[in-house]
Design an enzyme around this catalytic site. Structure first.
Site, PDB file in Angstrom:
ATOM      1  N   TYR A   1       0.879  -1.182   0.000  1.00 30.29           N
ATOM      2  CA  TYR A   1       0.000   0.000   0.000  1.00 30.29           C
ATOM      3  C   TYR A   1       0.907   1.220   0.000  1.00 30.29           C
ATOM      4  O   TYR A   1       1.651   1.449   0.959  1.00 30.29           O
ATOM      5  CB  TYR A   1      -0.886  -0.045   1.241  1.00 30.29           C
ATOM      6  CG  TYR A   1      -1.919   1.047   1.352  1.00 30.29           C
ATOM      7  CD1 TYR A   1      -2.771   1.338   0.293  1.00 30.29           C
ATOM      8  CD2 TYR A   1      -2.070   1.758   2.536  1.00 30.29           C
ATOM      9  CE1 TYR A   1      -3.741   2.316   0.411  1.00 30.29           C
ATOM     10  CE2 TYR A   1      -3.040   2.733   2.670  1.00 30.29           C
ATOM     11  CZ  TYR A   1      -3.872   3.013   1.602  1.00 30.29           C
ATOM     12  OH  TYR A   1      -4.835   3.980   1.715  1.00 30.29           O
TER      13      TYR A   1
ATOM     14  N   TYR B   1     -12.012  -4.427   6.280  1.00 30.59           N
ATOM     15  CA  TYR B   1     -10.728  -4.155   6.937  1.00 30.59           C
ATOM     16  C   TYR B   1     -10.881  -3.092   8.024  1.00 30.59           C
ATOM     17  O   TYR B   1     -10.483  -3.272   9.178  1.00 30.59           O
ATOM     18  CB  TYR B   1      -9.688  -3.705   5.907  1.00 30.59           C
ATOM     19  CG  TYR B   1      -8.391  -3.242   6.542  1.00 30.59           C
ATOM     20  CD1 TYR B   1      -7.401  -4.157   6.874  1.00 30.59           C
ATOM     21  CD2 TYR B   1      -8.175  -1.898   6.846  1.00 30.59           C
ATOM     22  CE1 TYR B   1      -6.231  -3.743   7.492  1.00 30.59           C
ATOM     23  CE2 TYR B   1      -7.017  -1.483   7.463  1.00 30.59           C
ATOM     24  CZ  TYR B   1      -6.047  -2.406   7.776  1.00 30.59           C
ATOM     25  OH  TYR B   1      -4.887  -1.996   8.408  1.00 30.59           O
ATOM     26  N   HIS B   2     -11.485  -1.959   7.658  1.00 29.88           N
ATOM     27  CA  HIS B   2     -11.563  -0.849   8.601  1.00 29.88           C
ATOM     28  C   HIS B   2     -12.597  -1.091   9.698  1.00 29.88           C
ATOM     29  O   HIS B   2     -12.561  -0.427  10.737  1.00 29.88           O
ATOM     30  CB  HIS B   2     -11.846   0.456   7.850  1.00 29.88           C
ATOM     31  CG  HIS B   2     -10.697   0.873   6.989  1.00 29.88           C
ATOM     32  ND1 HIS B   2     -10.672   0.625   5.637  1.00 29.88           N
ATOM     33  CD2 HIS B   2      -9.528   1.489   7.290  1.00 29.88           C
ATOM     34  CE1 HIS B   2      -9.538   1.076   5.134  1.00 29.88           C
ATOM     35  NE2 HIS B   2      -8.823   1.595   6.105  1.00 29.88           N
TER      36      HIS B   2
ATOM     37  N   LYS C   1     -11.165  16.830  16.507  1.00 29.34           N
ATOM     38  CA  LYS C   1     -10.382  16.215  15.433  1.00 29.34           C
ATOM     39  C   LYS C   1     -10.210  17.239  14.307  1.00 29.34           C
ATOM     40  O   LYS C   1     -11.065  17.357  13.426  1.00 29.34           O
ATOM     41  CB  LYS C   1     -11.069  14.952  14.911  1.00 29.34           C
ATOM     42  CG  LYS C   1     -10.884  13.752  15.826  1.00 29.34           C
ATOM     43  CD  LYS C   1     -11.199  12.447  15.149  1.00 29.34           C
ATOM     44  CE  LYS C   1     -10.301  12.145  13.976  1.00 29.34           C
ATOM     45  NZ  LYS C   1      -8.886  11.989  14.349  1.00 29.34           N
TER      46      LYS C   1
ATOM     47  N   ASP D   1      -8.490  13.990   8.866  1.00 27.31           N
ATOM     48  CA  ASP D   1      -8.315  12.637   9.389  1.00 27.31           C
ATOM     49  C   ASP D   1      -9.635  12.111   9.935  1.00 27.31           C
ATOM     50  O   ASP D   1     -10.199  12.672  10.866  1.00 27.31           O
ATOM     51  CB  ASP D   1      -7.250  12.656  10.488  1.00 27.31           C
ATOM     52  CG  ASP D   1      -7.190  11.349  11.260  1.00 27.31           C
ATOM     53  OD1 ASP D   1      -7.418  10.294  10.643  1.00 27.31           O
ATOM     54  OD2 ASP D   1      -6.913  11.398  12.470  1.00 27.31           O
TER      55      ASP D   1
ATOM     56  N   HIS E   1     -10.034   8.861  11.041  1.00 26.09           N
ATOM     57  CA  HIS E   1      -9.854   7.731  11.950  1.00 26.09           C
ATOM     58  C   HIS E   1     -10.168   8.204  13.365  1.00 26.09           C
ATOM     59  O   HIS E   1      -9.327   8.781  14.050  1.00 26.09           O
ATOM     60  CB  HIS E   1      -8.425   7.194  11.863  1.00 26.09           C
ATOM     61  CG  HIS E   1      -8.131   6.506  10.576  1.00 26.09           C
ATOM     62  ND1 HIS E   1      -7.740   7.187   9.449  1.00 26.09           N
ATOM     63  CD2 HIS E   1      -8.191   5.190  10.219  1.00 26.09           C
ATOM     64  CE1 HIS E   1      -7.555   6.324   8.455  1.00 26.09           C
ATOM     65  NE2 HIS E   1      -7.830   5.116   8.903  1.00 26.09           N
TER      66      HIS E   1
END
Length: 659
Positions: free
Chosen positions: A12, A166-167, A531, A535, A537
């Site tokens: 990646y 995945y996430h 935040k 981003d 996440h």
């Protein structure tokens, strides 16, 4: 027995600029990598140009900035797209990046029928875990349908939608949640495509056959093997029973994988090599559930961006297993195992129950809008962290076997990660302005007008997007056009900011400290969790907010994607006693600098600021010089200690003010 072909080897990759990323791609291909997996920076993923206010500090940090067709051509310079298998991790703006890719391939003279690869294009998991969504759910699903319909007629070898669990695991999903939520996403997409009427009924099985998955493999080795076998069997069942797909080949569970990054540790990071190997074996050992493509993180990704050598090490891991071992010489070595079969059946049973619950709510979109799935992930992640804090889940080097020798890997030249200089952003902005000046402005405006019409008239936007790419339209212009038509969206945070009645002894102690502070202040201490930047996440910020509320703080948390100005305004509005900033994209220095400057200018110098994220040691010093009181990185897993720190910081500031 015929030896199996190995899976596609990927890393990646993408950072800084298109030219820098192209050099990295060609270097990795020369080392034996057999496919590309492109990481895009956050402005590209969220449909902004590099000079947008929200892009500040984010350009080139977690991926490559692609602002227009010129960037896309530079990214794939000297790489024949008609022969390459390219995976693009892009979701909200997948239609645009696919349009740029097709336009670049057209310019190379590659036939569209020859293009192979994948656009991730899973917007549902963005609402749940990664946060790079732009539009509300319904128009977002429409864009996915447009790309699927376009690929069906123009790109027969392309995977236009890649369901990404995945996430979900990175956000704390259990194996059952990963199975059920991912399958619910695939059902939502396929039901939407079928209902749209864009695909003739006799061609629909081919559409089903081009749906692929991108999964996560964690450290619980046997469970992960069983999870992948459960995925293959459940997907076959859904394709056969729900969609009537008769051809077994079109029912195959086709997936790529990146193994777990959530479990990589900052402490004793060399141990991550063993974790990565075990997690890779979980998705390649079982022939009947073997990944079609594998990309591995590097040992030092809990510290920051890996260097080319670090990526090479992970690539060599794949090659040794594929070419030196005898793994590919045999059939499925788990067939007939009673333990494996029993665990697979347990997972399937639980996943069917959870999937039925989501479908009964109206499907994945309804479960997004109600906040059900997000809340479930936040709660699962909270339980995961609690088990680590309590020592019930042992993590070597973190809460067990912590004595360690200094790592020569991490200490080498004092430079164990790749850093992206701030000059990259300025240079990218200059090139973007030059691109806008050099293009035919009338042609770009006309192309955008046609895109607007296609979106408003419910026509497929793909050909209009490709025309925009050729006319020199930028990523931000494409995104802004569709924002005007579709609007923007802020997903539920899934965070419950309430003090629970029950508590462990450790939380009880912190609660007592917060209560004592409340008595001194005459009110609950107010904590703003922010935040800044792009981003998305949000796992760390969510868990900090939940724990702080549970300990007795009055918490303000408004989710992701805030400007420094908005954060400071919220600090003033809520009259907070402490501010916490969470940034995992590498943009911590410029964003924190702006927040600190705005706080001083607003008379908030007395309010302590703490920061958390993947922050290299040298940047910790920079943040403290900017005035940040405390910096937390992945090694700081004890949330109660962080809460105690907050109490002490507020007490110290209040004592200073009283003096």
């Amino acid at each position: 027995m015929t030896r199996d072909r190995p899976w596609i080897f990927r890393t990646y990759a993408g950072h800084s600029t298109a030219a820098d990323s192209n050099r990295l791609f060609r270097t990795n291909l020369a080392k034996g990598q057999t496919g590309l997996s492109v990481a895009f920076d956050l402005p590209t993923q969220t449909g902004y140009d590099s000079d947008h206010v929200l892009a500040k500090g984010e350009v080139g940090k977690v991926g490559v900035p692609i602002s227009h067709l010129g960037d896309m051509k530079a990214l794939f310079d000297q790489i024949p797209l008609g022969e390459m298998n390219t995976s693009m991790t892009i979701n909200a703006t997948a239609a645009w990046l696919l349009a740029l890719y097709v336009a670049a391939a057209d310019a190379q003279g590659a036939s569209r029928a020859s293009l192979t690869g994948t656009t991730q294009n899973d917007i549902i998991k963005e609402y749940l875990s990664r946060g790079t969504y732009v539009f509300p759910p319904k128009p977002s699903m429409r864009l996915i349908t447009d790309t699927i319909a376009f690929a069906s007629s123009e790109l027969p070898k392309w995977n236009p939608m890649n369901v990404c669990s995945y996430h979900l695991q990175e956000a704390g999903a259990t194996p059952v949640q990963e199975l059920s939520f991912a399958l619910a996403t695939a059902i939502a997409v396929l039901d939407g495509v079928r209902a749209s009427g864009t695909i003739p009924e006799d061609e629909f099985p081919q559409v089903v056959g081009r749906i692929s998955f991108f999964v996560n493999a964690g450290i619980r080795f046997i469970t992960e093997i069983c999870k992948m076998r459960a995925f293959t069997e459940l997907w076959d069942e859904i394709c056969r029973d729900r969609y009537g797909v008769a051809d077994e080949k079109l029912r195959r569970f086709r997936y790529g994988v990146q193994v777990n990054s959530l479990g990589l540790t900052e402490q004793q990071p060399e141990n991550n090599v063993y974790r990565i190997l075990l997690e890779m074996l979980a998705v390649v050992l079982s022939k009947n559930a073997r990944a079609r493509a594998v990309q591995l993180p590097a040992w030092n990704e809990a510290l920051g961006l890996p260097r080319p050598w670090d990526q090479q090490w992970s690539l060599r891991m794949q090659q040794i297993v594929a070419y030196e071992s005898d793994l590919l010489d045999y059939g499925d070595i788990f067939d007939g195992s009673k333990e494996i079969e029993a665990k697979v059946e347990d997972l399937k049973t639980e996943a069917r129950t959870e999937l039925s619950r989501v479908l009964a709510m109206g499907g994945a979109i309804a479960a997004i809008e109600s906040g059900y799935m997000k809340k479930a992930l936040v709660e699962s992640n909270a339980e995961r962290l609690r088990a680590i804090e309590a020592g019930e889940t042992k993590v070597v080097g973190v809460n067990a076997f912590t004595a360690s020798e200094p790592s020569p890997l991490a200490a080498e030249d004092g430079d164990a990660i790749l850093t992206v200089p701030e000059t990259v952003e300025y240079e990218q902005i200059d090139k973007l302005k030059a691109w806008r000046s050099a293009r035919d402005a009338k042609a770009a405006a006309a192309a955008l007008k046609e895109l607007d019409r296609a979106a408003r008239e419910a026509r497929n936007v793909m050909e209009a997007s490709i025309a925009c790419a050729r006319a020199g339209v930028t990523t931000g212009e494409w995104g802004e056009t569709l924002r005007r038509v579709f609007g923007e969206y802020r997903a539920p945070t899934g965070v419950t900011l309430l003090m629970r009645g029950d508590a462990s002894q450790s939380i009880t102690d912190v609660r007592a400290a917060v209560e004592a502070l409340s008595a001194k202040l005459g009110m609950k201490p107010r904590f703003l969790v922010g935040k800044p930047g792009l981003d998305g996440h949000s796992n760390g910020a969510e868990q900090i907010a939940v724990r702080a509320a549970d300990c007795g703080f009055e918490v303000s948390y408004d989710g992701i994607r805030l400007t420094p100005e908005q954060i400071v305004s919220a600090a003033i509005e809520h009259k907070v006693h402490v501010v916490g900033l969470s940034i995992l994209s590498g943009s911590h220095v410029p964003l924190v600098r702006e927040v600190m400057n705005r706080m001083r200018a607003s008379g908030l110098s007395h309010v302590p600021v703490v920061a958390g994220g993947i922050i290299p040691a040298e940047d910790v010093l920079v943040l403290k010089q900017l005035g940040v009181a405390q910096v937390y990185t992945p090694k700081d897993f004890d949330l109660n200690r962080i809460m105690t720190d907050l109490v002490r910081l507020i007490e110290a500031k209040e004592s200073e003010r009283a003096a």
